[in-house]
Design a protein around this motif. Sequence first.
Motif, PDB file in Angstrom:
ATOM      1  N   CYS A 194      59.138  15.297  13.885  1.00 22.52           N
ATOM      2  CA  CYS A 194      60.213  15.013  15.567  1.00 22.52           C
ATOM      3  C   CYS A 194      60.833  16.986  15.745  1.00 22.52           C
ATOM      4  N   PRO A 195      59.563  17.431  16.410  1.00 21.79           N
ATOM      5  CA  PRO A 195      60.244  18.633  16.672  1.00 21.79           C
ATOM      6  C   PRO A 195      61.395  19.219  17.812  1.00 21.79           C
ATOM      7  N   GLU A 196      60.992  17.437  19.144  1.00 24.52           N
ATOM      8  CA  GLU A 196      62.020  17.439  19.367  1.00 24.52           C
ATOM      9  C   GLU A 196      63.439  16.831  19.968  1.00 24.52           C
ATOM     10  N   PRO A 197      64.224  16.458  18.632  1.00 21.99           N
ATOM     11  CA  PRO A 197      65.038  15.222  18.357  1.00 21.99           C
ATOM     12  C   PRO A 197      65.642  14.061  19.140  1.00 21.99           C
ATOM     13  N   LYS A 198      65.754  14.859  20.657  1.00 28.71           N
ATOM     14  CA  LYS A 198      65.958  13.795  21.905  1.00 28.71           C
ATOM     15  C   LYS A 198      64.560  13.063  22.093  1.00 28.71           C
ATOM     16  N   SER A 199      63.788  12.896  21.493  1.00 30.12           N
ATOM     17  CA  SER A 199      62.579  12.356  21.780  1.00 30.12           C
ATOM     18  C   SER A 199      63.132  11.028  20.890  1.00 30.12           C
ATOM     19  N   LYS A 200      62.742  10.269  20.803  1.00 29.82           N
ATOM     20  CA  LYS A 200      63.322   8.665  20.276  1.00 29.82           C
ATOM     21  C   LYS A 200      61.573   8.640  19.737  1.00 29.82           C
ATOM     22  N   ASP A 201      60.673   8.899  20.438  1.00 33.99           N
ATOM     23  CA  ASP A 201      59.453   8.315  20.328  1.00 33.99           C
ATOM     24  C   ASP A 201      58.992   8.901  18.555  1.00 33.99           C
ATOM     25  N   CYS A 202      60.031  10.171  18.459  1.00 32.62           N
ATOM     26  CA  CYS A 202      60.048  10.341  16.706  1.00 32.62           C
ATOM     27  C   CYS A 202      60.430  10.032  15.697  1.00 32.62           C
ATOM     28  N   TYR A 203      61.540   8.722  15.935  1.00 31.53           N
ATOM     29  CA  TYR A 203      61.956   8.951  14.984  1.00 31.53           C
ATOM     30  C   TYR A 203      61.086   7.268  14.102  1.00 31.53           C
ATOM     31  N   VAL A 204      60.139   7.267  13.782  1.00 31.30           N
ATOM     32  CA  VAL A 204      59.280   6.317  13.042  1.00 31.30           C
ATOM     33  C   VAL A 204      59.150   7.532  12.090  1.00 31.30           C
ATOM     34  N   PRO A 205      59.351   6.994  10.737  1.00 27.96           N
ATOM     35  CA  PRO A 205      58.352   8.186   9.602  1.00 27.96           C
ATOM     36  C   PRO A 205      57.659   7.954  10.019  1.00 27.96           C
ATOM     37  N   ILE A 206      56.295   9.490   9.487  1.00 31.43           N
ATOM     38  CA  ILE A 206      55.452   9.187   9.499  1.00 31.43           C
ATOM     39  C   ILE A 206      54.787   8.946   7.876  1.00 31.43           C
ATOM     40  N   LEU A 207      55.611   9.256   6.480  1.00 31.66           N
ATOM     41  CA  LEU A 207      54.863   9.237   5.564  1.00 31.66           C
ATOM     42  C   LEU A 207      57.074   8.342   4.546  1.00 31.66           C
ATOM     43  N   GLU A 208      56.522   7.509   4.423  1.00 26.74           N
ATOM     44  CA  GLU A 208      58.288   6.715   3.415  1.00 26.74           C
ATOM     45  C   GLU A 208      57.294   5.980   2.424  1.00 26.74           C
ATOM     46  N   ASN A 209      57.989   6.514   0.494  1.00 26.66           N
ATOM     47  CA  ASN A 209      57.780   6.048  -0.137  1.00 26.66           C
ATOM     48  C   ASN A 209      59.052   5.546  -0.896  1.00 26.66           C
ATOM     49  N   ARG A 210      59.367   5.097  -1.556  1.00 20.99           N
ATOM     50  CA  ARG A 210      59.837   4.372  -2.615  1.00 20.99           C
ATOM     51  C   ARG A 210      60.094   4.375  -4.103  1.00 20.99           C
ATOM     52  N   TYR A 211      60.959   4.543  -4.603  1.00 25.54           N
ATOM     53  CA  TYR A 211      61.370   4.610  -5.929  1.00 25.54           C
ATOM     54  C   TYR A 211      62.964   4.307  -6.238  1.00 25.54           C
ATOM     55  N   GLU A 212      61.809   3.688  -7.551  1.00 20.90           N
ATOM     56  CA  GLU A 212      62.965   3.087  -8.168  1.00 20.90           C
ATOM     57  C   GLU A 212      64.000   2.977  -9.524  1.00 20.90           C
ATOM     58  N   LEU A 213      65.012   3.104  -9.899  1.00 19.54           N
ATOM     59  CA  LEU A 213      65.638   3.937 -10.417  1.00 19.54           C
ATOM     60  C   LEU A 213      66.130   2.308 -11.254  1.00 19.54           C
ATOM     61  N   GLY A 214      66.519   1.713 -11.010  1.00 19.71           N
ATOM     62  CA  GLY A 214      66.864   0.329 -11.472  1.00 19.71           C
ATOM     63  C   GLY A 214      68.121  -0.423 -11.761  1.00 19.71           C
ATOM     64  N   LYS A 215      68.323  -0.954 -12.997  1.00 21.21           N
ATOM     65  CA  LYS A 215      69.911  -1.897 -12.517  1.00 21.21           C
ATOM     66  C   LYS A 215      70.927  -0.868 -13.379  1.00 21.21           C
ATOM     67  N   ILE A 216      72.294  -0.608 -13.040  1.00 20.44           N
ATOM     68  CA  ILE A 216      72.909   0.196 -13.343  1.00 20.44           C
ATOM     69  C   ILE A 216      74.254  -0.135 -14.663  1.00 20.44           C
ATOM     70  N   ASN A 217      73.855   0.786 -15.661  1.00 24.62           N
ATOM     71  CA  ASN A 217      74.553   0.287 -16.881  1.00 24.62           C
ATOM     72  C   ASN A 217      75.586   1.205 -17.327  1.00 24.62           C
ATOM     73  N   SER A 218      75.999   2.296 -16.184  1.00 29.08           N
ATOM     74  CA  SER A 218      76.979   3.642 -16.886  1.00 29.08           C
ATOM     75  C   SER A 218      76.943   4.097 -15.425  1.00 29.08           C
ATOM     76  N   ASN A 219      77.638   5.518 -15.775  1.00 35.14           N
ATOM     77  CA  ASN A 219      78.384   5.549 -14.649  1.00 35.14           C
ATOM     78  C   ASN A 219      77.533   6.854 -14.051  1.00 35.14           C
ATOM     79  N   VAL A 220      76.546   7.084 -15.192  1.00 27.51           N
ATOM     80  CA  VAL A 220      75.452   8.315 -14.564  1.00 27.51           C
ATOM     81  C   VAL A 220      74.411   7.770 -14.426  1.00 27.51           C
TER      82      VAL A 220
END
Length: 526
Positions: free
Chosen positions: A63-89
């Motif tokens: 997105c070299p020009e942030p005002k351009s709405k055409d650049c708001y689709v990610p060129i790469l996206e990955n998701r990483y699972e952390l799992g269920k939370i069972n403590s405060n860290v």
Amino acid sequence: MKLTHFLLRSLFILFFTYQCKSADQSFNPTSLPNSLSLQLKLSAIPKDLFGESISYSLQFFLCPEPKSKDCYVPILENRYELGKINSNVASLKLNQTLPNNWTHMAIRILGIDKVHGKFSPGHNPFWYSPDDILKLGGNFTKEFRFVSQENKIPNRIQERIANQFAPILVFHKDKKHLPSNIEKYSQFFVSQEYQLPDKDLRRKTKGQTTWNYVSFPEFIPTKNLTHLYYHVRYAETTVSGTQKEALPGFRDDANYWYEVGNGDMVVSYWIWYDWNEGPTKFGNVHQGDLESYALLVSKDGKPKRILLTGHNHILLDTNFHNINSLKNHPILYVAKGNMGSDGGNPTSAYGGYTVKLNAGNFLFNYISDPWDVFPSFDPKESILILPADLSENDLIAVKIGPGTTHSETRFVDARRMVKQRIEKLVMWEEPGWVNQKAVEDPDGNHQVDKTVATFFQFQGRLGKHPRTVLKINELKQYGESPENAPFKTNIEQHYTFERPQSERNHTDREGNYGPKFLGDDSTPQK
């Protein structure tokens, strides 16, 4: 002469070559690592999230020009699972291959909707630029630490400050729509949805296709009392999505956090009108209107700056000494329109002037010729709505102008100008904490009257005109009803008071809302 010309030409070539080389070096993607080794941490996780499944999303944008709405689709996206939370860290290590060419990288925590608006993990998503990665190297840690979004300023202090700086409002004597209250609509509250315009950036940044609104019945009670809505917070407040590296449109008004900083506070006010009739009868008519102003106040309660907004602009941002006030109550003027219009209710710190507005194009300017017409402080032509603590004796000689040593200063007997009083000041509660048990709130509770609780929690537009519609057959444009605007949604106030700006004001087609005089310590009337 030829030698001089040759030397100048040589210097120009050298300079141009250096500039290009410097630019190439700073944006050369080959200097970036091929992959990242990240350790992502969550800390101070609230108990509300125990048992919830959490994950991270990494997105890369070109997105070299942030005002351009055409650049708001990610060129790469990955998701990483952390799992269920069972403590405060919790923590997660991952490796991420970098795309060949990108300008913005975002790390977002997913699965924390249960605490959205109650606990903030900081900027979410958190943004990085290629320069950031160069500085950090290919191996780094990012920690998201949750903090409560409860207001740490005790209610008694908020109430005292809000009463101290409540406004004296000046209107033309024939102004039809005076400030009223939203509580009268509480029994009619029904949330509805409307389609967002195709160009709305939220479709790309947040995946939203619809948004919310509330339509109110068209009635005016015999007693339409004026209530003033307020919120007092520390000036050092941050809203998610306001990082300098962030792409526009990712601002999250429900994710914010407070810091005491130097102790300065911001008191924000909202004035509710049942209708906005626009600067002319042709344009910007809509149900509901919320106009706002705010003050930057020192930790010992001294006013430092005032900011007024209107027409989606910062109309004025100036030193408190540059306006008239009476016992710390700022004197504010509300405009009528022209062509018989009751006006769009913009608020100014000065009276007796006009601003010609831009209707969007030459044809609309010609047809409607919209103006803001601000009243004068004049017993024959204007009326007042006052804070409850001002007496008749306070109104015998109200100072209008920069001070006693200036010839343009005058003193006005305003006793006959009083139309009504502000009946009640209503404190906005943090929307995510309404009527919930406190965790860190110094008052120990978040109790809110049921007539306003729904409004505080509602995200959407207040009024039956959620979208701008031009109806040629009526020769009228219906503007958008206002976004529900407790403190969290007032973009201008956050940007101004988190890190106060230099003097500024808005200029329109003809005229501006800037200071009409520059005051000093003698200007505020004690």
